[in-house]
Each structure stands twice: as C-alpha cells, then as structure tokens.
Design a protein around this motif. Structure first.
Motif, PDB file in Angstrom:
ATOM      1  N   ALA A  76     -15.559   2.302  -7.866  1.00  0.00           N
ATOM      2  CA  ALA A  76     -14.477   2.100  -6.901  1.00  0.00           C
ATOM      3  C   ALA A  76     -13.120   2.344  -7.542  1.00  0.00           C
ATOM      4  CB  ALA A  76     -14.550   0.687  -6.336  1.00  0.00           C
ATOM      5  N   ALA A  77     -12.940   1.846  -8.791  1.00  0.00           N
ATOM      6  CA  ALA A  77     -11.667   2.052  -9.490  1.00  0.00           C
ATOM      7  C   ALA A  77     -11.429   3.540  -9.743  1.00  0.00           C
ATOM      8  CB  ALA A  77     -11.664   1.271 -10.794  1.00  0.00           C
ATOM      9  N   TYR A  92     -10.761   5.289  -6.378  1.00  0.00           N
ATOM     10  CA  TYR A  92      -9.415   4.988  -5.896  1.00  0.00           C
ATOM     11  C   TYR A  92      -8.382   5.851  -6.627  1.00  0.00           C
ATOM     12  CZ  TYR A  92      -4.982   2.482  -5.539  1.00  0.00           C
ATOM     13  OH  TYR A  92      -3.664   2.153  -5.348  1.00  0.00           O
ATOM     14  N   LEU A 146      -6.108   8.741  -4.789  1.00  0.00           N
ATOM     15  CA  LEU A 146      -4.655   8.640  -4.865  1.00  0.00           C
ATOM     16  C   LEU A 146      -4.056   9.893  -5.512  1.00  0.00           C
ATOM     17  CD1 LEU A 146      -2.747   6.397  -3.932  1.00  0.00           C
ATOM     18  CD2 LEU A 146      -2.645   5.594  -6.288  1.00  0.00           C
ATOM     19  N   GLN A 203      -0.739   2.119  -0.729  1.00  0.00           N
ATOM     20  CA  GLN A 203      -1.761   1.771  -1.713  1.00  0.00           C
ATOM     21  C   GLN A 203      -2.461   0.463  -1.360  1.00  0.00           C
ATOM     22  OE1 GLN A 203      -0.540   2.066  -5.798  1.00  0.00           O
ATOM     23  NE2 GLN A 203       0.719   3.876  -5.435  1.00  0.00           N
ATOM     24  N   ASN A 204      -1.693  -0.502  -0.863  1.00  0.00           N
ATOM     25  CA  ASN A 204      -2.306  -1.787  -0.491  1.00  0.00           C
ATOM     26  C   ASN A 204      -3.334  -1.617   0.609  1.00  0.00           C
ATOM     27  OD1 ASN A 204      -0.768  -3.130  -2.376  1.00  0.00           O
ATOM     28  ND2 ASN A 204       0.840  -3.694  -0.918  1.00  0.00           N
ATOM     29  N   GLU A 205      -2.966  -0.816   1.623  1.00  0.00           N
ATOM     30  CA  GLU A 205      -3.897  -0.576   2.722  1.00  0.00           C
ATOM     31  C   GLU A 205      -5.107   0.226   2.244  1.00  0.00           C
ATOM     32  OE1 GLU A 205      -1.990   1.202   6.036  1.00  0.00           O
ATOM     33  OE2 GLU A 205      -0.680  -0.524   6.445  1.00  0.00           O
ATOM     34  N   LEU A 206      -4.830   1.196   1.337  1.00  0.00           N
ATOM     35  CA  LEU A 206      -5.937   1.986   0.799  1.00  0.00           C
ATOM     36  C   LEU A 206      -6.900   1.091   0.023  1.00  0.00           C
ATOM     37  CD1 LEU A 206      -7.264   4.726   0.260  1.00  0.00           C
ATOM     38  CD2 LEU A 206      -5.777   4.978  -1.739  1.00  0.00           C
ATOM     39  N   ILE A 207      -6.353   0.197  -0.796  1.00  0.00           N
ATOM     40  CA  ILE A 207      -7.204  -0.723  -1.570  1.00  0.00           C
ATOM     41  C   ILE A 207      -7.996  -1.628  -0.637  1.00  0.00           C
ATOM     42  CG2 ILE A 207      -7.152  -2.682  -3.151  1.00  0.00           C
ATOM     43  CD1 ILE A 207      -4.761  -1.373  -4.526  1.00  0.00           C
ATOM     44  N   TYR A 208      -7.335  -2.143   0.395  1.00  0.00           N
ATOM     45  CA  TYR A 208      -8.012  -3.043   1.351  1.00  0.00           C
ATOM     46  C   TYR A 208      -9.141  -2.319   2.073  1.00  0.00           C
ATOM     47  CZ  TYR A 208      -8.778  -5.972   5.446  1.00  0.00           C
ATOM     48  OH  TYR A 208      -9.356  -6.735   6.433  1.00  0.00           O
ATOM     49  N   LEU A 217     -10.641   0.472   1.187  1.00  0.00           N
ATOM     50  CA  LEU A 217     -11.688   0.873   0.245  1.00  0.00           C
ATOM     51  C   LEU A 217     -12.552  -0.315  -0.145  1.00  0.00           C
ATOM     52  CD1 LEU A 217     -12.898   3.108  -1.532  1.00  0.00           C
ATOM     53  CD2 LEU A 217     -11.226   2.522  -3.281  1.00  0.00           C
ATOM     54  N   THR A 218     -11.928  -1.465  -0.393  1.00  0.00           N
ATOM     55  CA  THR A 218     -12.688  -2.676  -0.757  1.00  0.00           C
ATOM     56  C   THR A 218     -13.608  -3.108   0.365  1.00  0.00           C
ATOM     57  OG1 THR A 218     -10.860  -3.399  -2.179  1.00  0.00           O
ATOM     58  CG2 THR A 218     -12.483  -5.057  -1.541  1.00  0.00           C
TER      59      THR A 218
END
Length: 440
Positions: free
Chosen positions: A25-26, A29, A33, A130-135, A137-138
């Motif tokens: 995932a890291a 991501y 990006l 990025q916050n929305e992408l992380i959310y 993706l998580t």
C-alpha cells in the motif's frame, strides 16, 4: 492455547499478508502520487508553451497579475532574478467553494517578452488531495484484506483438510495403537510421497516395538517364574529346619529372620513384576467398574487385619463412583490404598473412606508428621522404618494412574490425618475442600 495445524498456518499467513499489504500500500500510494504529479507536470509544461505563445499574440495578457479563470499570472522581474529553468512544487490555495485550502501543483518559469522585459510566469493546476487519497486507498485495502483473509480461510482450510487427510489417518492409527494389542488394518496407499514414507516408517517402528515388547514381556515372566520357584523351595526347607527340635533357640531365630527376608524378596519380586506389567500396558481391557462395590469387597478381605489393629473404619458413600477402568488394575489400586491406610495406621486408629461422584478419599491416622510429597510415590520410598515394607505400594498406584490421563492421585496432611485423594479429574486438590469425618 494450542491450535490445529490448519489454523496455525492460517494465523501466520494472515499476519504475513497484513505486512505485505501494508508495504504494498505504501509503495502503491507513492507510485500513484508520482504518476499524478507527472501527468499534471506534463500538462503544466504544455500550458506554459501555449500561454507564452498567447502573450506574444496578445500583450494584454502581461497584465494578468492574479490567478483567474486561466489559472496563471505574470509578473515582471529584474534581469538578475531571471532563471532559465522550470520550477515545480506543491502549494495549498484557499478555495471559496470548499471553504478550505486545496492542493495545487505550481509551475514557475521565466521568459523574455516581445518587449525585451523579463517576466515570471506562474501556472497552477488542481491536483489530488493526499489525505483523501490515503483515506480512499486505506478503505479499499481494508475491504480487500478482509476479502482475502476470508478467501484464504475458506480455500486454505478446504485444501489443507484434503491435503492433510492422510496425516490425520496416520495420527489416528497411532492414537489407537497399544502395545501387545493386535489391530489388523488394510495397507494404505498415499499419493503424497512424504506421507507414504511416514506411514512406512511408522509401521516398521511399530513392528520393532512389538518385537521388543514381547521379548521383554517373556523375559520378565520367565525371570519372575524362575525366581519364585527356588524362593518357595528355600522357604519350605527353612520351615522344615525350624521344626527340627534339635536346633538351638539362637539358630531357630536366625532361620526365622532368613525366612522373613526371603518372603520380603518374594513380595518385592511380585511387586516389580506388577509394575513392569502395568508400565508395559499389559492390562488393556477396560470395562465399567463400580468403585463402591469394589472397596466394600476389599474391606471384607482385610477385615482380620483391621480387627487385629482395632482400627475403626468409617465409609461415607455420598455417590457412586463409576468409571471405565481395567478391573484388575482397579482392584490393585484400591487394595494398595486400603492396605497403605491400614498398615501404617497405629493401634486403635481411624480410617475414613469418602466416596463421591468424581473422587475417593482415603483418610487414616498414623504418623503425626506429614510425608514427603516429592518422594512418596517413588519406588522403594518407605514411610517408616518398617523393614517388612517393599516400598513399592504407592509406586504401583502412581504407575496405574499414569495409564489413565483422566485420573490423578494426590496427598494432603491435615488435622493429623493422612489423605490420599483419588480423583477422576486432573485438578490440584484443595485442602480446604476436603470433607472430614469425625474420629469419634
């Protein structure tokens, strides 16, 4: 808590899968990006060329000093500030619609306009949060992980059950195996090479063990028989010599002592033979045994011995203690416990026998000191200086208990009473939970 092989492997597989997905995932991501920035950067560079061309055609665009609909602005700079290089970076700008800062990708570049002046061009383009992408993706990875784990549990469980079926068949065969008990079974053929080799090795090991077992059994029986016969003959000859009236009193006493030693040797020989038979699992037949009936029958057999020492016996049958047991071993077990309670009791003593559903307690008076719990069930350990004791009675009891994993024997000393607790459950006996009967 121990788990089966199937769940043991699945447990570690789930943990490893979680680590793999976290690392993946890291990396994913960072890759996404980077791809987003590359695409936005390419678009910004393309727009830069178009905007500079438009400025050369329409000088009015040089007055565009703030970001507008076209998302660019131009500012005149000095010759010393001029840089012939593109600069790309991320920056947050306030957006009225969202009422919060939003991420943008900004391209800065310097150029010379048609009038020979140095200009700085800034172009911005909205990019992914990025916050929305992380959310997002998580959330997606959590759902994916749950689905993968569920699939692994189902698929791996099914495949392991199928693949490990020969292993469980071999394990079941080992569980049912007993020394000296023949259990003919059809030869199994396994598709997996390792299981086939394991089964072959186990069959050969069983054959070797059976051969050694029968040889040992035969040796013990022959040795015991060969010892018993000459010992019996010697005792009989000593009896005849004792009856000789010409012998002096001192000689008679000597022969009596020798006779007692020989009898003790006979008893030790019988006890060792019994121990050997028990430990070699020669008592395999099991049936339902009523311990209440058995102890009452033994009390009648020991009645003369009990009356000789004037011991008061109190039997409290609260419930019937019934269990699957080898009847011969059960008789030896109770007989040794009762004999121990009588033999090491003092004159005019007390014996209390408490029978419950899951345990039987033998309480007896005797020595005012507690016995050594660490040694009491060891071979040849003697509770007193009694030279007539073989020191094997309690050892035989422990050997019998070891044949039955659901049973336990323990010792407690309270209120000057020795307590031997025979229990169907392997739980530590609680001294406070013992039920005592008054000596009166």
């Amino acid at each position: 808590m121990k788990s089966s092989l199937k769940y043991y492997t699945i447990k570690y597989l789930i943990v490893v899968l979680l680590l793999i997905i976290a690392v993946w995932a890291a990396l994913f991501y960072a890759f996404i990006l980077d791809e987003v920035h590359d695409n936005v950067d390419d678009g910004l560079k393309d727009r830069k060329i178009q905007i500079i061309k438009a400025i050369y055609l329409d000088p009015q665009l040089l007055k565009n000093n703030e970001y507008g609909f076209n998302e660019f602005k131009v500012k005149q700079i000095s010759a010393s500030d001029y840089k012939d290089k593109n600069r790309l970076y991320n920056k947050m700008y306030y957006m009225e619609y969202d009422d919060q800062d939003q991420p943008y990708r900004v391209l800065e570049t310097d150029f010379v306009d048609q009038f020979g002046h140095y200009q700085k061009l800034k172009i911005r383009a909205s990019t992914v949060e990025q916050n929305e992408l992380i959310y997002d993706l998580t959330s997606a990875l959590i759902v994916l992980y749950i689905l993968l784990v569920a699939s692994i549990v189902v698929v791996n469980g099914f495949l392991l059950n199928k693949a490990m079926k020969p292993f469980y068949l071999i394990l079941n065969k080992l569980k049912k195996y007993q020394f000296g008990v023949s259990s003919p079974s059809a030869p199994e053929k396994y598709k997996v090479k390792e299981f086939e080799e394991l089964n072959t090795e186990i069959d050969e090991m069983i054959e070797r063990n059976e051969l050694v077992f029968h040889q040992q059994k035969q040796f013990i029986e022959n040795a015991s028989h060969e010892l018993q016969t000459p010992l019996a003959i010697v005792i009989n000859k000593i009896d005849l010599m004792i009856q000789n009236e010409d012998l002096e009193e001192k000689s008679v006493n000597t022969f009596v002592e020798v006779k007692n030693d020989l009898r003790r040797m006979v008893a030790v020989n019988k006890s060792l033979l019994m121990l050997s038979k028990i430990e070699n699992s020669q008592f395999n037949k099991v049936q339902t045994v009523n311990f209440n009936e058995m102890i009452n029958a033994l009390l009648k057999e020991y009645e003369d011995f009990i009356e000789f020492k004037n011991i008061k016996v109190n039997v409290s049958e609260e419930e019937d203690l019934i269990s699957d047991f080898n009847p011969d071993l059960a008789n030896v077990l109770l007989s040794n416990l009762l004999k121990n309670a009588v033999k090491y009791n003092h004159q005019n003593g007390n014996i209390n026998i408490i029978i419950e559903k899951d345990r039987m307690i033998f309480q007896n008076s005797g020595s005012v000191k507690a016995l050594d719990r660490e040694k009491i069930f060891n071979r040849f350990y003697k509770q007193s200086s009694d030279h007539t004791s073989s020191g094997l009675g309690l050892s035989i009891i422990m050997s019998i208990i070891k044949q039955y994993q659901a049973w336990a024997i323990s010792y407690e000393f309270e209120n000057e009473m020795h307590n031997f607790i025979l229990s169907k459950k392997q739980k530590p006996s609680d001294p406070k939970g013992l039920k005592y009967i008054s000596k009166s």
